[in-house]
Enzyme design. Structure first.
Site, PDB file in Angstrom:
ATOM      1  N   HIS A  82       0.843  -1.200   0.000  1.00 22.89           N
ATOM      2  CA  HIS A  82       0.000   0.000   0.000  1.00 22.89           C
ATOM      3  C   HIS A  82       0.873   1.243   0.000  1.00 22.89           C
ATOM      4  CE1 HIS A  82      -3.439   2.577   0.811  1.00 22.89           C
ATOM      5  NE2 HIS A  82      -2.660   3.219   1.660  1.00 22.89           N
ATOM      6  N   ASP A 161     -15.025   2.034   8.154  1.00 22.54           N
ATOM      7  CA  ASP A 161     -13.988   2.980   7.754  1.00 22.54           C
ATOM      8  C   ASP A 161     -14.532   4.000   6.754  1.00 22.54           C
ATOM      9  OD1 ASP A 161     -11.216   4.005   7.366  1.00 22.54           O
ATOM     10  OD2 ASP A 161     -11.609   3.271   5.345  1.00 22.54           O
ATOM     11  N   ARG A 168     -14.669  12.091   9.574  1.00 25.32           N
ATOM     12  CA  ARG A 168     -13.430  12.763   9.984  1.00 25.32           C
ATOM     13  C   ARG A 168     -13.120  13.924   9.059  1.00 25.32           C
ATOM     14  NH1 ARG A 168      -9.654   8.107   9.281  1.00 25.32           N
ATOM     15  NH2 ARG A 168      -8.039   9.665   9.601  1.00 25.32           N
ATOM     16  N   SER A 183      -7.304   2.957   9.791  1.00 28.71           N
ATOM     17  CA  SER A 183      -8.082   3.051   8.554  1.00 28.71           C
ATOM     18  C   SER A 183      -7.373   2.306   7.417  1.00 28.71           C
ATOM     19  CB  SER A 183      -8.256   4.543   8.198  1.00 28.71           C
ATOM     20  OG  SER A 183      -8.685   4.721   6.875  1.00 28.71           O
ATOM     21  N   LYS A 187      -8.291  -1.838   5.787  1.00 28.78           N
ATOM     22  CA  LYS A 187      -8.625  -2.123   4.383  1.00 28.78           C
ATOM     23  C   LYS A 187      -7.739  -3.226   3.803  1.00 28.78           C
ATOM     24  CE  LYS A 187      -8.743   2.394   3.676  1.00 28.78           C
ATOM     25  NZ  LYS A 187      -9.268   3.749   3.717  1.00 28.78           N
TER      26      LYS A 187
HETATM   27  N1  URA Z   1      -5.974   7.191   3.878  1.00 22.93           N
HETATM   28  C1  URA Z   1      -6.852   6.333   4.431  1.00 22.93           C
HETATM   29  O1  URA Z   1      -7.214   5.324   3.816  1.00 22.93           O
HETATM   30  N2  URA Z   1      -7.337   6.607   5.656  1.00 22.93           N
HETATM   31  C2  URA Z   1      -6.988   7.690   6.356  1.00 22.93           C
HETATM   32  O2  URA Z   1      -7.462   7.863   7.445  1.00 22.93           O
HETATM   33  C3  URA Z   1      -6.072   8.587   5.763  1.00 22.93           C
HETATM   34  C4  URA Z   1      -5.569   8.301   4.529  1.00 22.93           C
END
Ligand code: URA
Ligand code: CA
Length: 434
Positions: A82, A161, A168, A183, A187
């Site tokens: 990632h 999320d 947020r 977060s 994923k």
């Molecule tokens: N990217 C994400 O997937 N989540 C976050 O909280 C910030 C950046």
């Protein structure tokens, strides 16, 4: 259990239990915890932080808020990579075939999304015929046979999320290490990764503006991963200027083809080798990071990495003749050199500004409805530290419209030329292992 008590406990700086965190996340996902309570909770976390145990619990609560992908039918250790944002980041296109050539299974689920250029799927669609509409069984079979396949995002992954990130965004609580780290990690884990390699970008084009902030985020994610049983490593890399030279979809595919043969831009190659080494090592295909790097260089040089790319494209309907003849990729009508306006040294190429210039040409989506033009984009002719003479090309613009004055202005605004020599920035600031 009441959400108000959980908020108060975090507000006062106490450690929440696993059950309290699960209560908050489950309640928020199914709607029994309203936005206003979750907002207060996010703000309390922002100011009070979370312990490693709480962060791991928050991550796993979000993983279990929706579907998870079962890759148990794929043989071997599934390593996912990632990158935290970036501009014209061609690493994913290179790394998939590169590590697959060493037998590391790459079962990639990818999306389109918004951005300066398209997502990985958009880029791959620059190859005529290539598609990602695979049945799950077909996807698994291809990964087992070829060690690499890409499928479009499906299912309801980490709904907690999705909801929390949107909340947020409008409550000034995005920039919190425990919230960002959980977060991102949720994923990856929901998508079936056994091991995770993270590329945390730092600099003007990145989420984390300083190397210090990036290191904190990287360490937080590495700890979460290892604490929940996913071996995790990270690289902290520079995004003060774009990586490589290409910013655009077909242009990045061509850049990936070059890099898979060891003929790509050095910075892109170096980052791919560093991230790739971690992937190969975590997949158990090399006994050390150094040994992994040597193996990767070997498959770049003996043609096996390029062969893996062809096999992958062919299996998903792609015309592999573009690999030997990239002029068969979508080409823009107008190819225009943008000349330097002064003698000197390139001091700055503001990555996100250049990315926006590429998006204005049509390389990326400004809104979900925008159509991508796969042919257009930018090729940098110079990078930070390079000497340049007035009139020499700085950037080559690939456009499908004559109307590119705004784009030219944006590029000029984002590149600074200094009379004094400038040092090229360090590409890899650090690596984080356990
Ligand atoms: N990217 C994400 O997937 N989540 C976050 O909280 C910030 C950046
Ligand atoms: Ca690039």
């Amino acid at each position: 259990m009441r959400m108000v008590d959980i908020i108060a406990k975090k507000r006062d700086g106490h450690e929440l239990t696993t059950e309290e965190i699960q209560f908050a996340i489950q309640g928020y996902t199914n709607g029994t915890v309203p936005d206003y309570q979750m907002s207060a909770f996010a703000m309390a976390v922002f100011f009070r932080d979370m312990t490693d145990r709480e962060r791991a619990d928050l991550t796993m609560a979000m993983v279990h808020s929706g579907d998870t992908i079962d890759l148990s039918a794929v043989e071997g250790i599934k390593v996912d990579k990632h990158s935290t944002g970036g501009v014209g980041d061609t690493t994913t296109l290179v790394l998939g075939p590169l590590v697959a050539a060493l037998g590391v299974p790459v079962a990639k689920m990818s999306g389109r999304g918004l951005g300066h250029t398209g997502g990985t799927i958009d880029k791959l669609e620059a190859v005529p015929g290539f598609h990602v509409e695979l049945e799950n069984e077909e996807f698994i079979r291809l990964v087992n046979e070829n060690k690499i396949a890409v499928i479009g995002q499906s299912g309801n992954l980490t709904p907690a999320d999705k909801k929390l990130y949107a909340l947020r965004d409008v409550t000034a609580t995005v920039n919190s290490i425990p919230l960002i780290a959980s977060s991102i990690m949720s994923k990856k884990i929901a998508a079936g990764a056994d091991a995770i390699v993270l590329d945390v970008k730092t600099g003007a084009g990145a989420f984390m503006k300083t190397a210090e902030e990036a290191r904190n985020l990287a360490e937080a994610m590495v700890r979460i991963g290892n604490n929940v049983g996913r071996k995790t490593m990270a690289v902290i890399s520079d995004m003060s200027q774009p990586l490589g030279l290409a910013i655009g979809n077909a242009l990045e595919v061509k850049e990936a083809i070059d890099t898979l043969q060891g003929k790509g831009p050095k910075d892109l190659e170096d980052l791919c080798l560093t991230l790739g080494s971690q992937m190969v090592y975590l997949a158990g295909k090399a006994s050390s990071l150094e040994a992994a790097r040597a193996k990767l260089l070997e498959v770049m040089q003996n043609g096996k990495a390029l062969e893996a790319f062809k096999t992958f494209l062919l299996a998903q309907g792609g015309d592999t003749s573009v690999v030997d003849d990239p002029s068969k990729l979508p080409q823009a009508t107008y190819v225009v050199d943008l000349p330097a306006q002064a003698d000197g040294y390139v001091a700055e190429i503001v990555a996100d500004e250049i990315g926006t210039a590429a998006m204005l040409l049509g390389a990326g989506r400004a809104t979900k409805e925008s159509e991508i033009d796969l042919a257009v984009g930018l090729m940098l002719c110079k990078k930070v530290g390079d000497q340049v003479r007035r009139g020499e090309p700085l950037v080559t613009i690939h456009a499908n419209s004559r109307d590119i004055e705004e784009v030219k202005q944006k590029i000029y605004n984002s590149i600074t030329i200094s009379a004094q020599p400038v040092e090229a920035p360090v590409l890899i600031h650090d690596t984080v292992t356990r």
